[in-house]
Design a protein around this motif. Structure first.
Motif, PDB file in Angstrom:
ATOM      1  N   GLY A 234      -4.551  -0.557   6.672  1.00 44.53           N
ATOM      2  CA  GLY A 234      -3.315   0.319   7.050  1.00 44.53           C
ATOM      3  C   GLY A 234      -3.161  -0.002   8.790  1.00 44.53           C
ATOM      4  N   ASP A 235      -4.241  -0.821   9.159  1.00 44.91           N
ATOM      5  CA  ASP A 235      -4.297  -0.991  10.709  1.00 44.91           C
ATOM      6  C   ASP A 235      -3.820  -2.416  10.963  1.00 44.91           C
ATOM      7  OD1 ASP A 235      -5.232   1.565  11.698  1.00 44.91           O
ATOM      8  OD2 ASP A 235      -7.395   0.803  10.930  1.00 44.91           O
ATOM      9  N   GLN A 236      -3.161  -2.469  11.968  1.00 48.02           N
ATOM     10  CA  GLN A 236      -2.617  -4.035  12.463  1.00 48.02           C
ATOM     11  C   GLN A 236      -3.335  -4.416  13.634  1.00 48.02           C
ATOM     12  OE1 GLN A 236       0.893  -4.370  15.105  1.00 48.02           O
ATOM     13  NE2 GLN A 236       1.753  -5.382  13.103  1.00 48.02           N
ATOM     14  N   GLY A 237      -3.842  -5.673  13.410  1.00 53.35           N
ATOM     15  CA  GLY A 237      -4.529  -6.138  14.671  1.00 53.35           C
ATOM     16  C   GLY A 237      -4.773  -7.752  14.437  1.00 53.35           C
TER      17      GLY A 237
ATOM     18  N   THR B 101      -3.950  -3.416  17.166  1.00 51.95           N
ATOM     19  CA  THR B 101      -2.535  -3.616  17.900  1.00 51.95           C
ATOM     20  C   THR B 101      -1.499  -2.294  17.448  1.00 51.95           C
ATOM     21  OG1 THR B 101      -1.702  -5.228  16.625  1.00 51.95           O
ATOM     22  CG2 THR B 101      -2.774  -5.949  18.381  1.00 51.95           C
ATOM     23  N   GLY B 102      -1.825  -1.897  16.262  1.00 47.94           N
ATOM     24  CA  GLY B 102      -0.871  -0.701  15.895  1.00 47.94           C
ATOM     25  C   GLY B 102      -1.467   0.020  14.647  1.00 47.94           C
ATOM     26  N   ARG B 103      -0.761   1.133  14.356  1.00 54.01           N
ATOM     27  CA  ARG B 103      -0.972   1.707  13.070  1.00 54.01           C
ATOM     28  C   ARG B 103       0.010   1.465  12.005  1.00 54.01           C
ATOM     29  NH1 ARG B 103      -4.767   5.118  13.325  1.00 54.01           N
ATOM     30  NH2 ARG B 103      -3.752   6.552  11.705  1.00 54.01           N
ATOM     31  N   LEU B 104      -0.133   0.826  11.025  1.00 58.68           N
ATOM     32  CA  LEU B 104       0.814   0.809   9.836  1.00 58.68           C
ATOM     33  C   LEU B 104       1.164   1.884   9.077  1.00 58.68           C
ATOM     34  CD1 LEU B 104      -0.433  -2.715   8.600  1.00 58.68           C
ATOM     35  CD2 LEU B 104       1.521  -2.208  10.078  1.00 58.68           C
ATOM     36  N   LYS B 105       0.088   2.776   9.225  1.00 59.93           N
ATOM     37  CA  LYS B 105       0.209   4.169   8.130  1.00 59.93           C
ATOM     38  C   LYS B 105       0.733   5.230   9.064  1.00 59.93           C
ATOM     39  CE  LYS B 105      -3.446   2.868   5.000  1.00 59.93           C
ATOM     40  NZ  LYS B 105      -4.697   3.334   4.299  1.00 59.93           N
ATOM     41  N   GLU B 106       1.155   6.187   8.562  1.00 56.96           N
ATOM     42  CA  GLU B 106       1.615   7.578   9.353  1.00 56.96           C
ATOM     43  C   GLU B 106       0.536   8.406   9.261  1.00 56.96           C
ATOM     44  OE1 GLU B 106       6.186   7.011   7.366  1.00 56.96           O
ATOM     45  OE2 GLU B 106       4.974   8.394   6.512  1.00 56.96           O
ATOM     46  N   ILE B 107      -0.570   8.330   9.057  1.00 54.35           N
ATOM     47  CA  ILE B 107      -1.573   9.465   9.290  1.00 54.35           C
ATOM     48  C   ILE B 107      -1.654   9.595  10.705  1.00 54.35           C
ATOM     49  CG2 ILE B 107      -3.846   9.842   8.946  1.00 54.35           C
ATOM     50  CD1 ILE B 107      -4.127   7.662   6.651  1.00 54.35           C
ATOM     51  N   ILE B 108      -1.764  11.042  10.994  1.00 52.63           N
ATOM     52  CA  ILE B 108      -2.173  11.224  12.188  1.00 52.63           C
ATOM     53  C   ILE B 108      -3.642  11.376  12.474  1.00 52.63           C
ATOM     54  CG2 ILE B 108      -1.849  13.486  14.033  1.00 52.63           C
ATOM     55  CD1 ILE B 108       0.606  14.049  12.118  1.00 52.63           C
ATOM     56  N   ASN B 109      -4.082  10.523  13.751  1.00 46.04           N
ATOM     57  CA  ASN B 109      -5.409  10.732  13.924  1.00 46.04           C
ATOM     58  C   ASN B 109      -5.671  11.343  15.383  1.00 46.04           C
ATOM     59  OD1 ASN B 109      -7.982   9.800  14.734  1.00 46.04           O
ATOM     60  ND2 ASN B 109      -7.664   7.591  14.367  1.00 46.04           N
TER      61      ASN B 109
END
Length: 508
Positions: free
Chosen positions: A385-388, A399-407
């Protein structure tokens, strides 16, 4: 490679210290193995064996560490956050199908109340006076006759992970997953029996359980178990523990740095071999400041529950620790996949992993498994779910988050779970929970709310309502009351970029 927790610690030198805590004698490896046998015998006499699930709710400390390690060699462990409310415990205990709840002998809090209402058996943990750190006995009203010990394919640890669906997903981690991950972390950090970890991480979380506890035990090292992170006594603990390393999330490191100048003597007295950071992105400036302050390399790692923690890690010297990178492949294979097609690619895309530490799949969730796992190039890959992308030296940069989970500082929060609680408020008509960028935590929880007609509810009212029903870290720190929530072209309320749309952050 060892494939069970039992095998992981079977050959460690018996007299060496394994578990420590402030003001307590050290528990040796021989004593830890003895405790393991006692716990297995107690659980078996209660009718609990390899296939049964034991939820554990204990404060951070040596007993939480040894309860996890020993119960996981006889049954399936399900550690839960001691900060949960009764409704949350009721959900998780029921969802996990736990056979029993393990708590301290004097505990009568919300987990006990939830278990009682569910008709669940309760196991009490007692610490004899003067016992070494982590030693305990178990008692309950249960009785039975069980004996089957776990093998490599039995579940050792089961955790919930917040997903982009309203229902948190169940992540089972096999004995072989946990053992593999512990050995991956041990090897990437070159841990030996001379190393001592001072644990400040919560032990209901994969980071503390695997990186601090299991990896140390896999090396024959020792773990000094604190009651949890407290910036005010961190250096007092450090002075007693005399650690060679610790692992923490970025917000903890920042708090430690804020008190480092006045504790320079302690830092000089107990030189660290390295510091480790994981569970959220470490700002490059903080990495450099930590290196300068402790005169030691800072090893940033990249992990998640589904991988039994570690996937990538910055290497030790003489190789470089790159600020802003989560390191090189460190255990499983790490590749980049197309974000929609089930194929591996070069360049920027979704980070995927494959290896012996990766969960076999979410429990009772075929849709999530179909979406998150795929076969390619002769291996089974999990979508993070992470972009890189990898740089020319093989270091992974997210480089960004694909999921909407709040970290939020390493705590993962499902926005739909928060939505569901807020929508129970009698004055709330619509809600969308989203991530609000935060300088220290990375992300904070925020919610946009549309009230029912003629309602006079305030932001304070809504936050108070949420605080009674959720753990503190899930409660929105900002509630924006609106006439209408912005929607996308298809009429859906969009979480991604909502903070920007509402003018809460500057546009990039």
């Amino acid at each position: 490679m060892e494939t069970t927790l039992k095998a992981l610690i079977a050959d460690q030198a018996g007299a060496r210290p394994a578990i420590g805590a402030t003001g307590r004698d050290w528990l040796s490896y021989d004593a830890l193995r003895g405790l393991t046998n006692e716990v297995a015998a107690s659980l078996n006499a209660m009718g609990i064996d390899a296939n049964d699930r034991v939820a554990i709710v204990l404060p951070n400390g040596p007993e939480m560490a040894t309860a996890f390690v020993t119960v996981a060699q006889a049954a399936t462990t399900a550690p839960l956050n001691p900060a949960y409310r009764e409704d949350e415990y009721a959900f998780y205990l029921d969802d996990l199908k736990a056979k029993a709840l393990l708590v301290a002998d004097d505990y009568d809090g919300p987990a006990f109340a939830a278990a009682t209402k569910l008709g669940m058996s309760v196991i009490r943990l007692s610490v004899p006076e003067g016992a070494a750190a982590g030693y305990f006995t178990l008692s309950s009203d249960m009785s039975g006759d069980a004996s089957r010990a776990p093998n490599a394919d039995n579940i050792a640890l089961i955790l919930h992970t917040s997903g982009t669906t309203s229902r948190p997903k169940i992540v089972p981690l096999l004995q072989s997953n946990v053992a593999a991950s512990a050995q991956h972390i041990r090897d990437s950090l070159a841990l030996t029996s001379e190393d001592r970890c001072m644990n400040v991480m919560p032990l209901f979380h994969i980071h503390g359980l695997l990186a601090a506890v299991c990896a140390s035990l896999a090396a024959g090292g020792s773990i000094f178990c604190t009651p949890g992170f407290n910036a005010l006594n961190f250096f007092t603990m450090m002075d007693e523990a005399a650690p060679t390393w610790y692992t923490a999330v970025p917000t903890m490191h920042q708090a430690i740095l804020s008190r480092a100048d006045r504790n320079a003597d302690t830092i000089a007295k107990h030189p660290l071999r390295f510091l480790r950071s994981s569970s959220a992105s470490l700002p490059a400036q903080v990495m450099v400041q930590l290196q300068d302050t402790f005169d030691a390399p800072v090893i940033e790692g990249y992990g998640m529950t589904e991988a039994a923690h570690q996937m990538a890690s910055n290497p030790l010297p003489p190789r470089a620790q790159k600020p802003g990178a989560v390191g090189v492949e460190a255990g499983p294979k790490v590749r980049i996949a197309d974000e929609t097609e089930n194929q591996l690619i070069h360049g920027t895309g979704e980070v995927v992993i494959s290896g012996p530490n990766v969960t076999p799949g979410y429990e009772s969730n075929p849709d999530a498994n179909a979406k998150n796992f795929f076969e390619a190039d002769g291996a089974r890959w999990f979508r993070t779910g992470d972009q890189g992308a990898f740089d020319d030296d093989g270091y992974l940069h997210l480089t960004g988050r694909l999921k909407e989970i709040i970290n939020r500082g390493g705590e993962k929060i499902s926005p739909l779970e928060v939505d569901g609680v807020l929508l129970d408020h009698p004055d709330v008509a619509q809600v969308v929970t989203f991530a609000l960028p935060h300088p220290k935590l990375g992300e904070e929880v925020a919610a946009a709310v549309v009230l029912k007609e003629s309602s006079a509810a305030t932001e304070k009212d809504i936050r108070a309502f949420a605080a009674e029903r959720m753990a503190d870290f899930k409660v929105p720190r900002k509630v924006i009351i609106m006439d209408e929530i912005p929607k996308g072209a298809t009429g859906k309320m969009q979480r991604i970029g909502l903070a920007e749309k509402l003018g809460l952050v500057e546009k990039a």
